[in-house]
Write an enzyme that holds these catalytic residues in place. Structure first.
Site, PDB file in Angstrom:
ATOM      1  N   ARG A  43      38.792  27.575  38.850  1.00 39.31           N
ATOM      2  CA  ARG A  43      38.185  28.870  38.520  1.00 39.31           C
ATOM      3  C   ARG A  43      36.663  28.782  38.551  1.00 39.31           C
ATOM      4  O   ARG A  43      35.988  29.675  39.078  1.00 39.31           O
ATOM      5  CB  ARG A  43      38.671  29.312  37.135  1.00 39.31           C
ATOM      6  CG  ARG A  43      38.297  30.741  36.784  1.00 39.31           C
ATOM      7  CD  ARG A  43      39.213  31.272  35.701  1.00 39.31           C
ATOM      8  NE  ARG A  43      38.927  32.663  35.415  1.00 39.31           N
ATOM      9  CZ  ARG A  43      38.277  33.079  34.323  1.00 39.31           C
ATOM     10  NH1 ARG A  43      37.870  32.220  33.410  1.00 39.31           N
ATOM     11  NH2 ARG A  43      38.051  34.366  34.129  1.00 39.31           N
ATOM     12  N   HIS A  47      34.438  30.990  41.074  1.00 37.90           N
ATOM     13  CA  HIS A  47      33.459  31.923  40.513  1.00 37.90           C
ATOM     14  C   HIS A  47      32.034  31.546  40.915  1.00 37.90           C
ATOM     15  O   HIS A  47      31.185  32.427  41.045  1.00 37.90           O
ATOM     16  CB  HIS A  47      33.584  31.964  38.987  1.00 37.90           C
ATOM     17  CG  HIS A  47      34.742  32.785  38.504  1.00 37.90           C
ATOM     18  ND1 HIS A  47      34.670  33.621  37.409  1.00 37.90           N
ATOM     19  CD2 HIS A  47      36.008  32.907  38.978  1.00 37.90           C
ATOM     20  CE1 HIS A  47      35.843  34.217  37.227  1.00 37.90           C
ATOM     21  NE2 HIS A  47      36.671  33.780  38.165  1.00 37.90           N
ATOM     22  N   ASN A  75      32.917  35.797  33.697  1.00 40.61           N
ATOM     23  CA  ASN A  75      32.688  34.367  33.498  1.00 40.61           C
ATOM     24  C   ASN A  75      32.759  33.919  32.041  1.00 40.61           C
ATOM     25  O   ASN A  75      32.617  32.725  31.760  1.00 40.61           O
ATOM     26  CB  ASN A  75      31.317  33.961  34.070  1.00 40.61           C
ATOM     27  CG  ASN A  75      31.288  34.000  35.579  1.00 40.61           C
ATOM     28  OD1 ASN A  75      32.324  33.903  36.227  1.00 40.61           O
ATOM     29  ND2 ASN A  75      30.103  34.156  36.146  1.00 40.61           N
ATOM     30  N   HIS A 171      46.536  29.917  41.319  1.00 42.12           N
ATOM     31  CA  HIS A 171      47.053  30.398  40.037  1.00 42.12           C
ATOM     32  C   HIS A 171      48.312  29.650  39.618  1.00 42.12           C
ATOM     33  O   HIS A 171      48.779  29.820  38.489  1.00 42.12           O
ATOM     34  CB  HIS A 171      47.343  31.901  40.123  1.00 42.12           C
ATOM     35  CG  HIS A 171      46.114  32.752  40.077  1.00 42.12           C
ATOM     36  ND1 HIS A 171      46.131  34.122  40.250  1.00 42.12           N
ATOM     37  CD2 HIS A 171      44.808  32.420  39.893  1.00 42.12           C
ATOM     38  CE1 HIS A 171      44.901  34.597  40.160  1.00 42.12           C
ATOM     39  NE2 HIS A 171      44.082  33.582  39.944  1.00 42.12           N
TER      40      HIS A 171
END
Length: 307
Positions: A43, A47, A75, A171
């Site tokens: 992640r 990001h 975030n 995921h």
């Protein structure tokens, strides 16, 4: 002066030969205590790269004069900054001012994915760290995005539909907060009923998870892959084909004809998924990189720009 391009596999082989082994050992030690770091690092990497490129701008702390990327809404639940700090500290002790924070994120993510049972792949290195980090720059696909909305964001960054489906397959080791899907459990889009695209047994299970806290301020979490939550495999795709996607964006992958083909391909063959994931994450790791003498720096502290 022309820009010198330098990113390649083995960039640190002479500059800091032990760099990749140092990163890997810290990740191994942390993974042995907490297998969820694979999801956290994936992640963080995603990001970071989706906002101004893979330049470690997500690691910068805010100051009185600047609200950094990590303060933006999407975030606020990014974690494992301390793991990056630990790796950076060991690298600075071994070879000062050589290894960028952007490369640390990419290498640590790669190692965590491999430890979780995912593919082992060679990562390009040679990125430099960015000099800007602003919360206002953060523009990421949301948990309720349609496939067309998500695809627009991926295409803008040079990624394909297949890349998008493969990267969202990360995921398979992810977790999410109830706040991101609570509406699907009882009052989806104001209907007063659960989202009909979610399996009824999963709806009931998640209701129990999300209501299990007596403290309304506690936002509970659940695994995005309810079957093998800490194993990097293709079970995620089989679940969303069975209406067991926790996030709406995940379920949309299986339900939208645009992406359903790749979901079926990845669900049917774990090798095809992992090969697709490697191609996609390597492309992700090359978005808008700073390299050679083309700008940026090698931070001494990943949280602060060099002075």
């Amino acid at each position: 002066m022309p820009v010198t391009l330098s990113i390649h596999v083995g960039y640190y082989s002479t500059k800091c030969p032990q760099a990749e082994s140092i990163v890997r050992q810290v990740v191994i030690d942390r993974f042995s205590k907490d297998k969820s770091i694979a999801a956290a690092l994936l992640r963080m990497h995603f990001h970071d790269c989706f906002v101004t490129g893979c330049d470690a701008s997500i690691l910068i702390d805010s100051t009185d004069d600047n609200q950094s990327e990590k303060e933006a809404g999407p975030n606020l639940t990014v974690r494992e900054y301390s793991l990056i700090d630990e790796i950076k500290s060991k690298l600075e002790a071994a070879c000062p001012n050589k290894v960028s924070c952007a490369d640390i994120i990419a290498l640590a993510t790669r190692d965590a994915v491999g430890l979780a049972g995912g593919p082992n792949y060679k990562s390009h290195t040679g990125r430099r760290d960015g000099l800007v980090s602003r919360a206002s720059d953060v523009d990421l696909p949301g948990p309720s995005f349609t496939i067309s909305q998500s695809l627009k964001a991926f295409l803008a960054r040079g990624l394909t539909l297949k890349d998008m489906v493969a990267l969202l397959g990360g995921h398979t080791v992810g977790i999410t907060h109830c706040g991101f899907f609570n509406d699907r459990l009882s009052n989806f889009q104001g209907t007063g009923a659960p989202d009909t695209s979610m399996d009824t047994s999963l709806v009931n299970k998640l209701k129990g998870v999300c209501s299990s806290s007596n403290n309304p301020r506690v936002d509970r979490t659940t695994s995005l892959d309810q079957d093998t939550p800490f194993v990097f495999d293709n079970k995620f795709y089989n679940e969303i084909k069975s209406k067991k996607g926790v996030l709406k964006i995940d379920q949309n992958l299986a339900d939208d004809p645009l992406s359903a083909k790749w979901v079926s391909n990845f669900a049917a063959n774990n090798t095809i998924f992992q090969e697709g994931f490697v191609k996609a994450i390597l492309k992700l790791g090359n978005i808008q990189i700073l390299q050679g003498n083309g700008g940026g720096e090698v931070r001494r502290n990943c949280r602060v720009f060099n002075k």
